[in-house]
Design an enzyme around this catalytic site. Structure first.
Site, short mmCIF file in Angstrom:
data_model
loop_
_atom_site.label_atom_id
_atom_site.label_comp_id
_atom_site.label_asym_id
_atom_site.label_seq_id
_atom_site.Cartn_x
_atom_site.Cartn_y
_atom_site.Cartn_z
N CYS A 329 0.95 -1.20 -0.01
CA CYS A 329 -0.17 0.14 -0.04
C CYS A 329 0.80 1.16 0.13
O CYS A 329 0.74 2.09 -0.93
CB CYS A 329 -0.89 -0.08 1.30
N ARG A 358 6.76 -10.87 5.61
CA ARG A 358 6.20 -10.67 6.99
C ARG A 358 6.85 -11.56 8.11
O ARG A 358 6.77 -12.86 7.59
CB ARG A 358 4.75 -10.98 7.26
N GLN A 376 0.99 -10.67 -3.10
CA GLN A 376 -0.42 -10.23 -3.25
C GLN A 376 -0.87 -9.65 -4.36
O GLN A 376 -0.03 -9.09 -4.90
CB GLN A 376 -0.46 -9.29 -1.84
N ASP A 378 -2.43 -7.12 -4.97
CA ASP A 378 -3.05 -6.09 -4.53
C ASP A 378 -3.70 -5.09 -5.55
O ASP A 378 -3.31 -5.11 -6.76
CB ASP A 378 -2.06 -5.29 -3.89
N LYS A 459 -14.93 -2.86 5.96
CA LYS A 459 -14.41 -3.75 4.80
C LYS A 459 -15.41 -4.90 4.56
O LYS A 459 -16.28 -5.08 5.24
CB LYS A 459 -13.32 -4.60 5.25
#
Length: 636
Positions: A329, A358, A376, A378, A459
């Site tokens: 992001c 991570r 991801q 994204d 969300k």
């Protein structure tokens, strides 16, 4: 007189204070025998608790979904009691209910599955004794005195606020617990211990290592049998075993939690990405790419440095702190801010297949399902407030197309504003209503999780269902009101003034590694033709047929069909069997008859055999099937 109102509106009156059992018995003896607890004003409590005044009561029977959790809670106590009978030095910690069962963490010597028979035998004695399970309230000081020789219980009690603490007793066993529990141990009709693993006390690697013993239980032996059959089928589909057998991926000690994809695995990987790009291009997305490592200033600005640093891998370059990105992001924010935007540019849909890292504890790593490095899919969508509904609706339709392609059903959950959140009431109302309006227009039923949204916005979570009926949370659509503020993003509106864009975070595959692992188990390794690493294998019946087989291979590959030739000096029967074990969808036999006629004979994994097919017809049927991405193998 005490008035008890039942769910159907009927009222039962009692002259003295009744228990839940009294209420059940006043209706019927059969109901009383099958009740395990009751619910008063939305709170589950023990069946034998007294109801001191007028109340709305719902009786919980063995048929109600809440009953299974209560059953398993008591089962955990029965298992702990049995272990204390067999292992006198064992020290108990916690024993919660989890999905599909329960576990108890116990400080004791090593235990293996070979010990399960004797533990289960002791559990059966406790169950057959139909020991009453009763609740007892004590003060904190009394609880500390009772557990003075139990260090883990002492630690838990010390963390509690002053006041009454509840114990549950069954025979010679007492445990610290909130409850509720079964009326007696005899309600447990079917159970089985499943596995044992290590666990650190309070998930702290510096603390004691415990034995975590898992089990499951049911009210009916038939339900246990169905569950064990399900577990056996799940074992057959285990993506780690299939990944090794089918030569798709592997893991190595040199990079814990980071998958190595083999050539065949990369074929599936690239097929997934090709499909992703095709669908996103059609929906007006542009593909972007951001660096894997960015400096500390960016992560401070995004909030990750203060709130997520323990999960990030960091390094120093030119004596300055950098971090490998745990998410894409912040880089996406820099991309948007790289040039000015007008309202006419919006919505702007930016997609990225971003590699993130991570730090996960080694004990939670689980094949492709829980890794330290993953990609991801994204996307960050920047829009005006008026575009929220249409953009959410567009994402939902895209998600539906993608999941339908893999034969994955799904359901939706909307999570709303949590207690701790940022942004104004007006912003949250705008964002939440945008999601709700889109969901209502989409028309699929959805569950609302009040207060379970992210701190920066509401969300929608998308839970897919695989061939075994298991659910996996993969897709998510999140409205973010934090990062556009933190990065001072703007667009120029029709009024020639700067405005803050609304932003959506959105993934469909989620972690591509995890999604691929789910597909391995969903298809049990038998991928549909368009995903199969090898789509057709040619089996020449003897060495003289190898040149013709290679000629056919060249022809098929020229048409985009992934093909191999098995030219080993083995029997045709063995070659066919091994091709079936490798789950190759199309097995082509090449002999003298086929060579002379310029044809091939085809066998599919379901046993269908088709002979004397011309190469041109075969190519036409197969390429059409691959292009359509069909799940079936109805080619001929």
């Amino acid at each position: 007189m005490i008035n008890i109102t039942l769910p159907d509106g009927n009222i039962k009156q009692f002259e003295s204070v009744p228990t839940g059992f009294d209420v059940a018995k006043s209706i019927s003896e059969g109901l009383a025998r099958n009740c395990v607890a009751m619910e008063i004003d939305g709170k589950l409590i023990d069946l034998y608790d007294e109801i001191p005044g007028d109340a709305k009561v719902r009786l919980i029977t063995v048929k109600d979904p809440e009953a299974l959790e209560i059953l398993r809670h008591t089962s955990a106590h029965v298992m702990a009691q049995a272990i204390l009978h067999l292992y006198k030095d064992a020290k108990l910690t916690i024993g919660p209910v989890v999905e599909d069962g329960f576990y108890y963490d116990i400080d004791m010597g090593p235990v293996s599955e070979e010990d399960f028979d004797k533990i289960e035998a002791e559990m059966k004695k406790i169950i057959n004794a139909k020991l009453p399970v009763t609740r007892k309230l004590v003060s904190k000081s009394e609880a500390l005195e009772f557990y003075k020789n139990e260090p883990y219980k002492i630690e838990m009690i010390s963390d509690l606020e002053d006041g009454t603490i509840s114990f549950y007793e069954q025979g010679d066993f007492t445990d610290l617990c909130r409850g509720p529990h079964l009326p007696h141990t005899g309600f447990i009709k079917a159970f089985k211990l499943m596995k044992v693993s290590g666990a650190y006390w309070r998930a702290d690697q510096s603390r004691e290592q415990l034995q975590r013993i898992y089990g499951t239980s049911y009210f009916d032996k038939k339900d246990l049998k169905e569950y064990l059959n399900f577990i056996e089928e799940a074992k057959k589909r285990n993506h780690r075993k299939l990944g090794t057998r089918l030569d798709l991926f592997s893991f190595h000690d040199e990079a814990p939690g980071m998958a190595f994809f083999h050539a065949k695995g990369m074929v599936i990987w690239n097929s997934l990405l090709d499909y992703w790009r095709e669908e996103h291009l059609a929906d007006g997305y542009v593909e972007t790419k951001t660096p894997i490592m960015l400096n500390r200033d960016l992560w401070i600005r995004s909030g990750h440095w203060d709130n997520y640093r323990e999960n990030m891998y960091t390094s120093q370059i030119d004596e300055y702190d950098y971090a490998i990105k745990p998410m894409n992001c912040p880089g996406g924010m820099l991309l948007y801010a790289a040039k000015p935007h007008s309202y006419k540019d919006l919505p702007l849909r930016q997609g990225e297949i971003g590699l993130v890292h991570r730090h996960e504890l080694s004990g939670v790593l689980s094949g492709l399902f829980r890794v330290r490095a993953f990609h991801q899919d994204d996307a960050h969508i920047f829009m005006t407030p008026e575009q929220i509904k249409d953009e959410i609706l567009g994402v939902l339709k895209l998600i539906e197309r993608v999941y339908n392609t893999f034969g994955l059903g799904f359901h939706l959950e909307l999570s709303t504003r949590p207690v701790k959140s940022i942004g104004t009431d007006q912003q949250w109302e705008l964002a939440t209503n945008g999601l709700k309006n889109a969901l209502d227009t989409y028309g699929m039923e959805y569950k609302i999780n009040e207060g379970d949204g992210a701190f920066y916005g509401p969300k929608i979570d998308v839970h897919i269902k695989d061939a075994l009926g298991r659910t996996w949370q993969c897709g998510t659509i999140q409205l973010d009101m934090s990062l556009p503020d933190r990065f001072d993003l703007s667009y120029v509106g029709p009024d020639n003034e700067k405005h803050r864009p609304i932003m959506i975070h959105r993934v469909i595959y989620g972690s591509i590694e995890r999604f691929l692992g789910i597909l391995v188990e969903h298809f049990a390794g038998k991928f549909p033709l368009w995903l199969a690493p090898v789509q057709a294998v040619l089996l020449p019946i003897n060495d003289e047929m190898i040149p013709y087989a290679n000629e056919v291979k060249k022809n098929l590959e020229g048409s985009g069909i992934r093909t191999s030739v098995d030219n080993r000096a083995e029997s045709l029967k063995k070659k066919v069997r091994e091709a079936q074990l490798e789950y190759i969808p199309l097995i082509l036999t090449i002999g003298n008859k086929e060579k002379e006629a310029g044809t091939i004979s085809v066998r599919t994994l379901d046993g269908t055999v088709k002979q004397d097919i011309s190469c041109d017809e075969f190519i036409s049927r197969v390429t059409g099937h691959i292009k359509s991405r069909k799940l079936d193998m109805n080619l001929f």
